[in-house]
Design an enzyme around this catalytic site. Structure first.
Site: not given
Length: 230
Positions: A47, A51, A120, A123
């Site tokens: 994650e 991101d 989440d 990502e």
């Protein structure tokens, strides 16, 4: 897992070389914690990586697509595109919510529909694709899934719930509004902030988000919903 593999190939043309990365991306911490003896990896590290690549690709797109927009406007647009609720929506539209592995408690409490978990997940999937396929495949995927929504103008208008709440409350005079972080959950790279909005010393609502700003906006939105209900 086989259904997910087929879906990714059919819908997005993505075929993973390292299936362990894909499995990790779809494993929530609650599932890994319930199966500690199996030493299962969860998706928090992926994650973090996802991101970063998401921010980069969306920033590059906005910079090229809107040459006359100021930095502040571009930042607002990016924030809307990559905010928790948006990413959760993309997880659902891609059908990813069907495949995430959750612990029994998280499943029972509605985790499969929780925006934080689904955002989440999206990502983490991007992080897995980056490691397995490279940045161009991540870019191709985002241009299939996210960019059409941006081009449709769905992120042009930024809703500032804090301002809306202030305007609503101050119709009849000045009030004191404050936002207070009362809890921080998770590791530094994946922290969740919980904030309460206090009006003239009285708590009105709470909200959560990956940043203090997003948590404040969520709290303000919740407060507006409560105050305008009647």
């Amino acid at each position: 897992m086989q259904l997910l593999i087929q879906k990714l190939k059919q819908d997005f043309g993505i075929v993973f070389k390292d299936l362990s990365l894909l499995e990790t991306a779809f494993t929530h911490t609650s599932y890994a914690n319930e199966h500690r003896l199996l030493n299962i990896s969860h998706n928090e590290r992926l994650e973090f990586l996802g991101d970063a690549v998401l921010q980069l690709i969306i920033s590059q797109y906005l910079f090229a697509a809107y040459p006359k927009k100021a930095e502040g406007d571009l930042s607002k647009m990016r924030s809307m595109i990559v905010r928790e609720e948006s990413l959760a929506g993309f997880s659902i539209s891609c059908g990813f919510d069907q495949f995430i592995k959750l612990g029994k408690g998280e499943e029972k409490s509605g985790g499969r529909q929780r925006a934080t978990i689904l955002g989440d997940l999206f990502e983490a999937f991007l992080g897995a694709v980056l490691l397995d396929q490279g940045v161009e495949v991540v870019k191709d995927f985002l241009y299939q899934v996210m960019i059409p929504e941006v081009e449709a103008g769905n992120y042009q208008r930024v809703t500032d719930y804090k301002t809306k709440l202030q305007e609503y409350l101050q119709i009849e005079g000045e009030v004191k509004i404050s936002y207070q972080v009362f809890r921080e959950i998770g590791p530094a790279h994946a922290k969740l902030f919980e904030v309460k909005v206090v009006v003239d010393g009285q708590e009105v609502a709470q909200g959560s988000g990956k940043s203090k700003k997003s948590a404040e906006q969520a709290a303000a939105k919740a407060a507006l919903e409560i105050l305008t209900r009647g």
